[in-house]
Design an enzyme around this catalytic site. Sequence first.
Site, PDB file in Angstrom:
ATOM      1  N   SER A 143       0.863  -1.195   0.000  1.00  0.00           N
ATOM      2  CA  SER A 143       0.000   0.000   0.000  1.00  0.00           C
ATOM      3  C   SER A 143       0.895   1.238   0.000  1.00  0.00           C
ATOM      4  CB  SER A 143      -0.856   0.002   1.271  1.00  0.00           C
ATOM      5  OG  SER A 143      -1.478   1.257   1.456  1.00  0.00           O
ATOM      6  N   TYR A 200      -3.133  -1.390  10.224  1.00  0.00           N
ATOM      7  CA  TYR A 200      -2.949  -1.433   8.773  1.00  0.00           C
ATOM      8  C   TYR A 200      -1.613  -0.792   8.382  1.00  0.00           C
ATOM      9  CZ  TYR A 200      -4.221  -1.132   3.827  1.00  0.00           C
ATOM     10  OH  TYR A 200      -4.258  -1.278   2.452  1.00  0.00           O
TER      11      TYR A 200
HETATM   12  P1  NAD Z   1     -11.067  -6.490  -0.896  1.00  0.00           P
HETATM   13  O1  NAD Z   1     -11.710  -6.357   0.435  1.00  0.00           O
HETATM   14  O2  NAD Z   1     -11.906  -6.601  -2.098  1.00  0.00           O
HETATM   15  O3  NAD Z   1     -10.041  -7.700  -0.920  1.00  0.00           O
HETATM   16  C1  NAD Z   1      -9.489  -8.299   0.206  1.00  0.00           C
HETATM   17  C2  NAD Z   1      -9.500  -9.792  -0.028  1.00  0.00           C
HETATM   18  O4  NAD Z   1      -8.797 -10.426   1.041  1.00  0.00           O
HETATM   19  C3  NAD Z   1     -10.919 -10.365  -0.045  1.00  0.00           C
HETATM   20  O5  NAD Z   1     -11.056 -11.228  -1.155  1.00  0.00           O
HETATM   21  C4  NAD Z   1     -11.000 -11.142   1.263  1.00  0.00           C
HETATM   22  O6  NAD Z   1     -11.852 -12.274   1.188  1.00  0.00           O
HETATM   23  C5  NAD Z   1      -9.540 -11.553   1.434  1.00  0.00           C
HETATM   24  N1  NAD Z   1      -9.230 -11.899   2.812  1.00  0.00           N
HETATM   25  C6  NAD Z   1      -9.435 -11.154   3.930  1.00  0.00           C
HETATM   26  N2  NAD Z   1      -9.023 -11.820   5.004  1.00  0.00           N
HETATM   27  C7  NAD Z   1      -8.527 -13.015   4.573  1.00  0.00           C
HETATM   28  C8  NAD Z   1      -7.953 -14.138   5.204  1.00  0.00           C
HETATM   29  N3  NAD Z   1      -7.796 -14.179   6.518  1.00  0.00           N
HETATM   30  N4  NAD Z   1      -7.561 -15.189   4.436  1.00  0.00           N
HETATM   31  C9  NAD Z   1      -7.713 -15.162   3.097  1.00  0.00           C
HETATM   32  N5  NAD Z   1      -8.266 -14.117   2.433  1.00  0.00           N
HETATM   33  C10 NAD Z   1      -8.665 -13.061   3.171  1.00  0.00           C
HETATM   34  O7  NAD Z   1     -10.115  -5.202  -1.006  1.00  0.00           O
HETATM   35  P2  NAD Z   1      -8.905  -4.876  -1.983  1.00  0.00           P
HETATM   36  O8  NAD Z   1      -8.828  -3.411  -2.030  1.00  0.00           O
HETATM   37  O9  NAD Z   1      -8.983  -5.633  -3.253  1.00  0.00           O
HETATM   38  O10 NAD Z   1      -7.661  -5.371  -1.130  1.00  0.00           O
HETATM   39  C11 NAD Z   1      -6.674  -6.267  -1.614  1.00  0.00           C
HETATM   40  C12 NAD Z   1      -5.317  -5.852  -1.093  1.00  0.00           C
HETATM   41  O11 NAD Z   1      -4.988  -4.567  -1.647  1.00  0.00           O
HETATM   42  C13 NAD Z   1      -5.241  -5.705   0.409  1.00  0.00           C
HETATM   43  O12 NAD Z   1      -4.044  -6.275   0.888  1.00  0.00           O
HETATM   44  C14 NAD Z   1      -5.218  -4.198   0.610  1.00  0.00           C
HETATM   45  O13 NAD Z   1      -4.544  -3.814   1.793  1.00  0.00           O
HETATM   46  C15 NAD Z   1      -4.469  -3.754  -0.629  1.00  0.00           C
HETATM   47  N6  NAD Z   1      -4.678  -2.349  -0.950  1.00  0.00           N
HETATM   48  C16 NAD Z   1      -5.882  -1.884  -1.326  1.00  0.00           C
HETATM   49  C17 NAD Z   1      -6.027  -0.532  -1.597  1.00  0.00           C
HETATM   50  C18 NAD Z   1      -7.334   0.055  -2.026  1.00  0.00           C
HETATM   51  O14 NAD Z   1      -7.447   1.306  -2.056  1.00  0.00           O
HETATM   52  N7  NAD Z   1      -8.336  -0.725  -2.375  1.00  0.00           N
HETATM   53  C19 NAD Z   1      -4.943   0.329  -1.482  1.00  0.00           C
HETATM   54  C20 NAD Z   1      -3.723  -0.185  -1.076  1.00  0.00           C
HETATM   55  C21 NAD Z   1      -3.591  -1.534  -0.815  1.00  0.00           C
END
Ligand code: NAD
Length: 269
Positions: free
Chosen positions: A151, A164
Amino acid sequence: MNRLAGRNVLVTGGSSGIGQAIAVRFADEGANIAINYRKTPNEAEETEALVKRACDAVKESGCKNIVVGADVSDEEQVKEMFNQVINEWGRLDVLINNAGIQKAAPSAQMTIEDFDQVLSVNLRGAFLCAREALDHFIKRRDGGVIINNSSVHEMIPKPDFIGYSVSKGGMGNMTKTLALEYAGDGIRVNAIGPGAIVTPINKSWIDDPSKKESVESHIPMGRAGTSEEIAAVAAFLASDDASYITGQTIYACGGLTLYPDFRTAWSSE
Ligand code: NAD
């Protein structure tokens, strides 16, 4: 492009958001995808259908996609997931550590349960999966790739989200440490630092036009990013186009890491 033809790829948290987009993009580029879900296989249904469609479009020889359950913070479940994937395919080439969660509260009120849970999924989970992948890559003596979905909060502090912020800071260090430790084994470890991306994790603002406008006003490029824009970076990092890159976090954030408040000359006036 068919840069990932025949590669076997495991995407954690592949049932939604960025993980789903990575699964689809990698299938588009010819890879076989193991889609990890957390609790029940129906979580992965939508991704499975999209991946199959992408895969059918590029492969004549058939697709070898699978869905695999595991809570990534649970050591036994992670081991079982890797056994299942490696037994099914014989080898794994790329691990995408994407699963992640966040919990909000002022740090003075953050419960230790919430703090621990975020660390357990985002950092411990990523390490547990990396450890299994590294062990497999080393025994196979044929290299491998790990991509950590970090991130911008790997480098930018995030008040009210201490777990986080710390987890992503740790992920940055883990990326560099593992990259250095295993560079000599032909294993590349990199990270992506997304900015504000339109996915379910941001449900607090993506469907509220005024909150979205407020978020986007802080982004130099003036808009949130898409999951597909992050998936494109992942595909590059996994491919041989990135064959000399290891230990790096590539920020895909519309300029968020550029200290946007310094856009004007206020600091020198
Ligand atoms: P999202 O909530 O759609 O995806 C998160 C995924 O992680 C989901 O599919 C969920 O089922 C899975 N998950 C959660 N806990 C879990 C566990 N214990 N075991 C297995 N799977 C698990 O959100 P996203 O934005 O697609 O997030 C994906 C990654 O991207 C994350 O690591 C998040 O920190 C990172 N990220 C997202 C953003 C953003 O703005 N969306 C920015 C920076 C980083």
